[in-house]
Design a protein around this motif. Structure first.
Motif, PDB file in Angstrom:
ATOM      1  N   UNK A   9       7.600 -12.075   0.512  1.00  0.00           N
ATOM      2  CA  UNK A   9       8.363 -10.685   0.411  1.00  0.00           C
ATOM      3  C   UNK A   9       8.851 -10.341   1.788  1.00  0.00           C
ATOM      4  N   UNK A  64       1.408 -10.044   5.148  1.00  0.00           N
ATOM      5  CA  UNK A  64       2.691 -10.518   4.143  1.00  0.00           C
ATOM      6  C   UNK A  64       2.000 -10.671   2.604  1.00  0.00           C
ATOM      7  N   UNK A  65       3.260 -10.132   1.856  1.00  0.00           N
ATOM      8  CA  UNK A  65       2.929 -10.348   0.454  1.00  0.00           C
ATOM      9  C   UNK A  65       3.576 -11.626   0.204  1.00  0.00           C
ATOM     10  N   UNK A  66       2.804 -12.483  -0.379  1.00  0.00           N
ATOM     11  CA  UNK A  66       3.541 -13.727  -0.888  1.00  0.00           C
ATOM     12  C   UNK A  66       2.813 -14.380  -2.155  1.00  0.00           C
TER      13      UNK A  66
ATOM     14  N   UNK B 380       4.873  -9.135  -7.047  1.00  0.00           N
ATOM     15  CA  UNK B 380       5.751 -10.018  -6.380  1.00  0.00           C
ATOM     16  C   UNK B 380       5.695 -11.326  -7.198  1.00  0.00           C
ATOM     17  N   UNK B 412       6.878  -3.384   2.887  1.00  0.00           N
ATOM     18  CA  UNK B 412       5.537  -4.311   3.109  1.00  0.00           C
ATOM     19  C   UNK B 412       4.308  -3.288   2.635  1.00  0.00           C
ATOM     20  N   UNK B 413       3.385  -4.010   2.761  1.00  0.00           N
ATOM     21  CA  UNK B 413       2.070  -3.125   2.490  1.00  0.00           C
ATOM     22  C   UNK B 413       1.933  -2.632   4.114  1.00  0.00           C
TER      23      UNK B 413
END
Ligand SMILES: [Zn+2]
Lengths: 143, 435
Positions: A9, A64-66, B380, B412-413
């Motif tokens: 993301x 990161x979100x992945x 996500x 983003x977090x």
């Protein structure tokens, strides 16, 4: 017969993609393929790497979100018409293709495509029957 | 069959309620004018004299008072009776600054306990019941209020106070408690503990009166299911008297305000204008029967909606929603009142973290509102359309809640600014007060 794709993301902010690729190169992660999909206010960058475990550790540490998805990597002759033939085989057999992108290798005369389909097993069957062979994660590293 | 503690009051005609209110308001205005210097000064400043208040229609002429006024006049400044006539002090659980103390004559205690008795009877209490009061006792009004109400109804009253869950459950099962009064969070905890100990079949609760903190419908259903009771909400403020200012009936769609004692108004928190029923705004109370510590047009800072629609329970007193937010937090965007708590509710319902930021701006003379939401791994996926459709769902849910379009921005977090560890919830870039 599948390879692992990492989808990440990305916020829609200037410099985000460069920031992302910097993180990977700082940790000596070699990308075999990269594709970027963008919506109005966010993006998803999809990458193929040799060492998925290492890459995901680095991304996790960087916040990161992945997600990790199994996709097909196919070898097709680097000649006119071979891409559309591949797509047609999938379509004719009712396999839904969500997206695809190319990646390069040091091998001459062959092109490689990443295919994201709904049903990997069925896609492998119909492609193999037509003489197109999806490669696996280990083979990818040797390309 | 619906039961009432004082049917002739609780089911009185609207005309009768108005008549009581007008008569009591007039008397109360004279009382504070005569006995409380601050009220006399404030009224003079506003150009109002007791004679100007002839009925409840004139209430809006009186100035408001706020919690700051109570703090400034701590401890005795707002008393309308000499100390020698007062019999009780209660206090708020204020975390910062000076506490607020409230004084009661015997008459004030009686009316407060009567209000609690109405709430208990509305929840089905009779003299056959065993009523376990597990609110805190002491300066906090929860325990003493419901305790007094329970006595008035004639329930066998168990003054347990809060804490010591083992003993709570022991007494509940040994003595056959049928009605429990406590905070909703403690009720949820009790429910878990009862199930854990495997004594659910020895519990014979039929009703619970749960107040003093915010709780959701989901929590209500959860408690009702686990404890096999019907859960009733109750509202009150120490400043006004304590729990029982309003209470829920069998319909469970809002709390009837005890209007013969407390006149509620809903105002626009910015302009102070009185809003019609059905509109959302800040709740204001005037206590028309209290002797020692009467409050005139006291701004609660709770946001709610009043409704005078006929209630199936037969009570005629106005109903208020549970507090929907705090007036301090309210934003006006495109002329619509927006509360961060509404946005938080939508995010939580949709499975997003409650970490968000609201950015209000003005572009080409038109307000914009953007809600920044931190992306989570669960939300996500590698598919752009899947993420986009989740984002769209959130936009639609926000529109349904707020009544206006709010842009959603996925971030983003940890991208959301924090100040001293706390997230900054609202950034208003409009500079409305500098033009
Ligand atoms: Zn009712």
């Amino acid at each position: 017969m599948t390879v692992k794709q990492i989808s990440v993301f990305l916020e829609n902010k200037p410099g985000r993609l460069a920031e992302f690729t910097d993180v990977l190169s700082e940790h000596n992660i070699d990308m075999r393929a990269l594709s970027l999909a963008e919506a109005a206010d966010f993006g998803i960058v999809r990458i193929i790497v040799n060492d998925v475990y290492n890459a995901s550790t680095v991304l996790k540490d960087a916040g990161y979100i992945f997600s990790i998805t199994k996709v097909l990597a196919v070898e097709i002759p680097d000649e006119p018409g071979s891409l559309s033939r591949t797509v047609r085989i999938l379509g004719d057999n009712g396999v839904n293709l969500e997206y695809m992108y190319a990646f390069t290798t040091r091998k001459k005369g062959l092109a490689y495509m990443i295919l994201r389909v709904e049903d990997n097993q069925k896609a492998i069957e119909v492609l193999t029957a037509s003489g197109i062979r999806p490669i696996c994660q280990d083979e990818l590293a040797e390309l | 069959m619906e039961k009432y503690y004082q049917p002739e009051i609780e089911c009185a005609s609207r005309e009768q309620i108005r008549a009581w209110q007008s008569e009591r308001l007039k008397k109360q205005v004279q009382n504070v004018w005569d006995n409380v210097p601050m009220y006399r000064e404030r009224m003079k400043e506003s150009g109002v004299e007791p004679g100007d208040i002839q009925s409840v229609d004139d209430l809006h002429k009186l100035p408001f008072i706020t919690k700051d006024d109570l703090r400034d006049n701590y401890p005795f400044g707002l008393m309308a009776r000499p100390k020698s006539e007062c019999v009780r002090i209660q206090s708020t659980s204020g975390t910062t600054g000076r506490r607020v103390v409230a004084f009661y004559t015997q008459h004030d205690l009686d009316l407060w306990e009567e209000c609690c008795a109405r709430a208990l009877v509305a929840a089905g209490a009779t003299k056959e019941d065993v009523c376990q009061v597990s609110y805190g006792y002491g300066l906090f009004t929860g325990g003493p209020g419901l305790n007094g109400g329970s006595h008035k109804v004639g329930c066998l009253t168990l003054p347990m106070s809060s804490g010591n869950t083992d003993r709570q459950i022991q007494f509940m099962t040994d003595l056959g408690t049928t009605i429990i009064c406590c905070t909703p969070s403690y009720a949820a905890y009790l429910a878990e503990s009862i199930i854990e100990r495997g004594v659910r079949d020895q519990v014979h609760l039929k009703a619970g009166i749960f107040g003093a903190e915010a709780w959701t419908e989901e929590m209500r259903h959860d408690i009702e299911e686990k404890l096999g009771l019907k859960a009733y909400d109750i509202y009150g403020l120490t400043e006004i008297s304590g729990p029982g200012v309003s209470f829920e009936c069998s319909e469970q769609t809002g709390m009837h305000v005890n209007e013969d004692h407390f006149i509620p108004e809903v105002i626009n928190p910015i302009t102070g204008e009185v809003l019609p029923d059905g509109e959302k705004g800040e709740l204001v109370f005037t206590s028309i029967t209290k002797e020692a510590f009467p409050l005139m047009r006291y701004r609660t800072r709770d946001i709610c909606i009043l409704s005078r629609e006929k209630c199936s329970c037969g009570r005629t007193h106005v109903k208020m929603t549970k507090p929907l937010g705090r007036s301090d937090d309210m934003l006006i965007v495109k002329g619509v009142n927006v509360f961060p708590s509404q946005i938080e509710t939508v995010l939580m319902n949709k499975g997003y973290p409650a970490n968000y930021q609201i950015i209000v701006d003005r572009v080409n003379n038109s307000d914009t509102i953007e809600v920044q939401v931190e992306m989570t791994a669960e939300m996500f996926s590698d598919s752009l359309s899947a993420v986009s459709s989740k984002e769209k769902e959130l936009v639609d849910a926000l529109k349904a809640m707020l009544g206006i379009y709010a842009k959603v921005k996925l971030v983003n977090p940890k991208a959301i600014q924090r100040s001293e560890g706390k997230a900054v919830r609202v950034i208003d870039k409009r500079n409305l007060y500098q033009q």
